[in-house]
Design an enzyme around this catalytic site. Structure first.
Site, PDB file in Angstrom:
ATOM      1  N   LYS A  59      47.439  72.849  96.374  1.00 38.27           N
ATOM      2  CA  LYS A  59      47.668  74.264  96.061  1.00 38.27           C
ATOM      3  C   LYS A  59      49.118  74.716  96.046  1.00 38.27           C
ATOM      4  O   LYS A  59      49.389  75.914  95.950  1.00 38.27           O
ATOM      5  CB  LYS A  59      46.872  75.131  97.043  1.00 38.27           C
ATOM      6  CG  LYS A  59      47.272  74.899  98.486  1.00 38.27           C
ATOM      7  CD  LYS A  59      46.594  75.876  99.416  1.00 38.27           C
ATOM      8  CE  LYS A  59      47.107  75.706 100.829  1.00 38.27           C
ATOM      9  NZ  LYS A  59      46.568  76.636 101.784  1.00 38.27           N
ATOM     10  N   TYR A  72      49.465  73.594  88.892  1.00 40.39           N
ATOM     11  CA  TYR A  72      48.459  74.126  89.818  1.00 40.39           C
ATOM     12  C   TYR A  72      47.606  75.191  89.125  1.00 40.39           C
ATOM     13  O   TYR A  72      46.373  75.100  89.091  1.00 40.39           O
ATOM     14  CB  TYR A  72      49.137  74.725  91.061  1.00 40.39           C
ATOM     15  CG  TYR A  72      48.233  75.659  91.815  1.00 40.39           C
ATOM     16  CD1 TYR A  72      47.217  75.179  92.628  1.00 40.39           C
ATOM     17  CD2 TYR A  72      48.366  77.050  91.682  1.00 40.39           C
ATOM     18  CE1 TYR A  72      46.358  76.035  93.290  1.00 40.39           C
ATOM     19  CE2 TYR A  72      47.516  77.921  92.343  1.00 40.39           C
ATOM     20  CZ  TYR A  72      46.524  77.409  93.143  1.00 40.39           C
ATOM     21  OH  TYR A  72      45.661  78.264  93.787  1.00 40.39           O
ATOM     22  N   LYS A  90      43.579  75.139  87.701  1.00 38.98           N
ATOM     23  CA  LYS A  90      42.550  76.112  88.083  1.00 38.98           C
ATOM     24  C   LYS A  90      41.895  76.704  86.834  1.00 38.98           C
ATOM     25  O   LYS A  90      40.670  76.841  86.764  1.00 38.98           O
ATOM     26  CB  LYS A  90      43.170  77.219  88.943  1.00 38.98           C
ATOM     27  CG  LYS A  90      43.564  76.761  90.336  1.00 38.98           C
ATOM     28  CD  LYS A  90      42.332  76.444  91.174  1.00 38.98           C
ATOM     29  CE  LYS A  90      42.661  76.025  92.593  1.00 38.98           C
ATOM     30  NZ  LYS A  90      41.464  75.669  93.368  1.00 38.98           N
ATOM     31  N   ASN A 140      46.581  87.141  97.051  1.00 42.26           N
ATOM     32  CA  ASN A 140      47.360  86.430  98.081  1.00 42.26           C
ATOM     33  C   ASN A 140      46.688  86.487  99.455  1.00 42.26           C
ATOM     34  O   ASN A 140      46.783  87.519 100.144  1.00 42.26           O
ATOM     35  CB  ASN A 140      48.766  87.032  98.161  1.00 42.26           C
ATOM     36  CG  ASN A 140      49.605  86.719  96.935  1.00 42.26           C
ATOM     37  OD1 ASN A 140      49.203  86.988  95.805  1.00 42.26           O
ATOM     38  ND2 ASN A 140      50.768  86.152  97.144  1.00 42.26           N
ATOM     39  N   ASN A 198      54.973  80.140 101.345  1.00 46.85           N
ATOM     40  CA  ASN A 198      54.462  81.503 101.173  1.00 46.85           C
ATOM     41  C   ASN A 198      55.064  82.454 102.202  1.00 46.85           C
ATOM     42  O   ASN A 198      55.533  82.034 103.257  1.00 46.85           O
ATOM     43  CB  ASN A 198      52.932  81.511 101.245  1.00 46.85           C
ATOM     44  CG  ASN A 198      52.312  80.673 100.137  1.00 46.85           C
ATOM     45  OD1 ASN A 198      51.596  79.736 100.393  1.00 46.85           O
ATOM     46  ND2 ASN A 198      52.620  81.018  98.894  1.00 46.85           N
ATOM     47  N   LEU A 199      55.015  83.720 101.847  1.00 48.52           N
ATOM     48  CA  LEU A 199      55.764  84.704 102.621  1.00 48.52           C
ATOM     49  C   LEU A 199      55.285  84.851 104.071  1.00 48.52           C
ATOM     50  O   LEU A 199      56.083  84.736 105.002  1.00 48.52           O
ATOM     51  CB  LEU A 199      55.725  86.059 101.896  1.00 48.52           C
ATOM     52  CG  LEU A 199      56.517  87.181 102.559  1.00 48.52           C
ATOM     53  CD1 LEU A 199      57.991  86.838 102.684  1.00 48.52           C
ATOM     54  CD2 LEU A 199      56.338  88.486 101.775  1.00 48.52           C
ATOM     55  N   ILE A 256      64.579  86.922 101.459  1.00 47.09           N
ATOM     56  CA  ILE A 256      63.875  87.829 100.538  1.00 47.09           C
ATOM     57  C   ILE A 256      64.280  87.388  99.133  1.00 47.09           C
ATOM     58  O   ILE A 256      65.464  87.517  98.765  1.00 47.09           O
ATOM     59  CB  ILE A 256      64.322  89.299 100.746  1.00 47.09           C
ATOM     60  CG1 ILE A 256      64.332  89.693 102.232  1.00 47.09           C
ATOM     61  CG2 ILE A 256      63.545  90.254  99.842  1.00 47.09           C
ATOM     62  CD1 ILE A 256      63.032  90.069 102.819  1.00 47.09           C
ATOM     63  N   ARG A 311      63.310  83.679  93.209  1.00 43.53           N
ATOM     64  CA  ARG A 311      62.746  82.333  93.165  1.00 43.53           C
ATOM     65  C   ARG A 311      62.260  82.061  91.741  1.00 43.53           C
ATOM     66  O   ARG A 311      61.497  82.871  91.188  1.00 43.53           O
ATOM     67  CB  ARG A 311      61.579  82.243  94.159  1.00 43.53           C
ATOM     68  CG  ARG A 311      60.947  80.873  94.254  1.00 43.53           C
ATOM     69  CD  ARG A 311      59.943  80.799  95.401  1.00 43.53           C
ATOM     70  NE  ARG A 311      58.819  81.710  95.252  1.00 43.53           N
ATOM     71  CZ  ARG A 311      57.806  81.802  96.110  1.00 43.53           C
ATOM     72  NH1 ARG A 311      57.787  81.043  97.200  1.00 43.53           N
ATOM     73  NH2 ARG A 311      56.825  82.658  95.917  1.00 43.53           N
TER      74      ARG A 311
HETATM   75  N1  UFG Z   1      58.757  85.546  99.051  1.00 39.61           N
HETATM   76  C1  UFG Z   1      59.971  85.789  99.665  1.00 39.61           C
HETATM   77  N2  UFG Z   1      60.403  84.890 100.611  1.00 39.61           N
HETATM   78  C2  UFG Z   1      59.691  83.788 100.962  1.00 39.61           C
HETATM   79  C3  UFG Z   1      58.449  83.554 100.328  1.00 39.61           C
HETATM   80  C4  UFG Z   1      58.008  84.457  99.373  1.00 39.61           C
HETATM   81  O1  UFG Z   1      60.655  86.769  99.380  1.00 39.61           O
HETATM   82  O2  UFG Z   1      60.151  83.013 101.813  1.00 39.61           O
HETATM   83  C5  UFG Z   1      58.257  86.537  98.076  1.00 39.61           C
HETATM   84  C6  UFG Z   1      57.998  86.000  96.688  1.00 39.61           C
HETATM   85  O3  UFG Z   1      59.154  86.057  95.899  1.00 39.61           O
HETATM   86  C7  UFG Z   1      56.879  86.917  96.207  1.00 39.61           C
HETATM   87  C8  UFG Z   1      56.106  87.250  97.485  1.00 39.61           C
HETATM   88  O4  UFG Z   1      57.003  86.975  98.551  1.00 39.61           O
HETATM   89  O5  UFG Z   1      57.413  88.120  95.713  1.00 39.61           O
HETATM   90  C9  UFG Z   1      54.871  86.402  97.677  1.00 39.61           C
HETATM   91  O6  UFG Z   1      55.194  85.031  97.577  1.00 39.61           O
HETATM   92  P1  UFG Z   1      54.197  83.878  98.068  1.00 39.61           P
HETATM   93  O7  UFG Z   1      54.907  82.567  97.907  1.00 39.61           O
HETATM   94  O8  UFG Z   1      53.662  84.211  99.413  1.00 39.61           O
HETATM   95  O9  UFG Z   1      52.977  83.986  97.051  1.00 39.61           O
HETATM   96  P2  UFG Z   1      52.931  83.892  95.460  1.00 39.61           P
HETATM   97  O10 UFG Z   1      52.530  85.257  94.969  1.00 39.61           O
HETATM   98  O11 UFG Z   1      54.140  83.285  94.893  1.00 39.61           O
HETATM   99  O12 UFG Z   1      51.766  82.814  95.213  1.00 39.61           O
HETATM  100  C10 UFG Z   1      50.616  82.778  96.017  1.00 39.61           C
HETATM  101  C11 UFG Z   1      50.206  81.338  96.242  1.00 39.61           C
HETATM  102  C12 UFG Z   1      49.643  80.730  95.018  1.00 39.61           C
HETATM  103  C13 UFG Z   1      48.614  81.594  94.419  1.00 39.61           C
HETATM  104  C14 UFG Z   1      49.132  82.982  94.219  1.00 39.61           C
HETATM  105  C15 UFG Z   1      48.082  83.917  93.698  1.00 39.61           C
HETATM  106  O13 UFG Z   1      51.325  80.554  96.627  1.00 39.61           O
HETATM  107  O14 UFG Z   1      49.039  79.508  95.369  1.00 39.61           O
HETATM  108  O15 UFG Z   1      49.603  83.498  95.440  1.00 39.61           O
HETATM  109  O16 UFG Z   1      46.864  83.630  94.237  1.00 39.61           O
HETATM  110  F1  UFG Z   1      48.239  81.080  93.229  1.00 39.61           F
END
Ligand code: UFG
Length: 339
Positions: free
Chosen positions: A85, A151, A155, A181, A201-202, A219, A292
């Protein structure tokens, strides 16, 4: 109902197992433990006081799935969580992602259909939606296999395959759940998310900063076209998400159906970090970094179809998710490995 949970010892699998057991169903977990630990299954039993047998093996192997049916079947339903994932990793390891994420579906369907399952529930993702401006995403929003990473493509490919399989198996209930999320943990603090290495992930990242194993929250961009400039996401408490699977199984009808599972409420990175700081009771070190690559400004869903047709809606918010995640993190500072 008797339900086989492929990938059942993982983050969403364990929470779904608890929800199913609490609702009176029986579960068996099938997991190769590549992304989790056997203790996660034991914790499901501790929380519910019910049996959650674990079969250790790869869901992409017909012989493993057959053995699970022989030993623990028959099953009324399969829920398929068993997948790689990590979005970033998938761009480096496309073959591994396609093979694992498709072969598992093939094996589970081949054996499941032969053994007479009635329902198949598939873990999909909100990232299958192709037009980032079409917000909030409904199940009618445009999807594509031409997505930014293997990924998400794997799906969407699964969804296409499942629709074809449903067409020639008119008695089968096929439900695709598109997750937004997932965050949070069971309020017991006994099960939760346990990412290996540095989390992508955040929420897991913020939580590691709070526990002191990472220095500061990065951020990823504060210049998006959003109210505070940071990315907007639809964070759903994993317990609400788990309950969505129970509702999907209970309401499943023959044929192919797709549901978004999210809150419908966009939350910014800064809002999520502030909510976590509130749960922890102190400010956390943080720093604005570059965007990112591959991130979109905003993604959130319209969960109305699941509400109307499954009678499901979320009950928990990000404050609950932060409290519960932090409780899990504090109770398990090194995740399951420390248990
Ligand atoms: N973010 C940060 N700092 C971090 C990590 C993330 O600022 O250290 C930000 C990202 O830029 C984004 C938000 O936090 O704006 C969420 O990021 P995540 O990595 O937590 O989640 P994503 O939305 O990128 O993706 C997640 C999962 C995927 C999934 C998706 C939708 O990683 O597997 O949600 O289901 F497909």
């Amino acid at each position: 109902m008797r339900v086989l949970l492929a990938g059942g010892a993982g983050y969403i699998g364990t929470h779904t197992a608890v929800s199913l057991l609490d609702a009176g169903h029986d579960v068996v977990l099938l997991d190769d433990l590549s992304g989790t630990h056997a203790v996660a299954a034991e914790r499901v039993e501790t929380i519910t006081g019910r049996a959650a047998p674990l079969v250790v093996g790869n869901a992409a192997d017909d012989a493993v799935v057959t053995a699970a049916f022989d030993e623990h079947g028959p099953f009324d339903a399969i829920i398929h969580f068993a997948a790689f994932k990590a979005v970033g990793e998938s761009t480096q390891k496309p073959l591994e992602y396609y093979a694992n994420n498709l072969d598992s579906t093939f094996a589970l369907l081949r054996v499941g259909l032969e053994r007479g399952i009635r329902s198949f529930v598939f873990s999909s993702t909100g990232t299958v939606y192709a037009d980032p401006d079409d917000l909030p995403f409904t199940e009618e929003s445009t999807t594509s296999v031409d997505l930014s990473n293997p990924y998400s493509k794997s799906k969407r490919m699964n969804e296409v395959i499942l629709a074809d399989v449903a067409r020639v198996n008119p008695e089968l209930n096929v439900t695709v759940l598109r997750y937004f999320n997932p965050v949070g943990a069971h309020r017991s603090g006994l099960i939760g998310e346990d990412p290996a290495g540095i989390p992508n992930n955040l929420m897991p990242f913020v939580s590691r900063v709070a526990i002191g194993s990472l220095e500061r929250v990065g951020i990823f961009g504060d210049d998006y076209d959003t109210p505070d400039g940071t990315g907007l996401r639809d964070y759903i408490h994993v317990v609400d998400l788990a309950d969505g699977h129970v509702a999907a199984l209970q309401k499943a009808q023959p044929g192919y159906a797709v549901y978004n599972l999210g809150t419908g409420v966009p939350v910014s990175v800064l809002e999520l970090v502030a909510a976590f700081e509130e749960a922890v009771g102190r400010e956390l070190p943080k720093q604005v970094l570059a965007r990112r690559p591959g991130d979109v400004a905003a993604t959130y869903c319209d969960p109305g179809k699941a509400r109307r047709e499954l009678g499901w809606s979320t009950r928990l918010g990000i404050d609950d998710a932060c409290r519960d995640y932090w409780h899990w993190q504090q109770s398990n500072p090194s995740g399951y490995a420390g248990a």
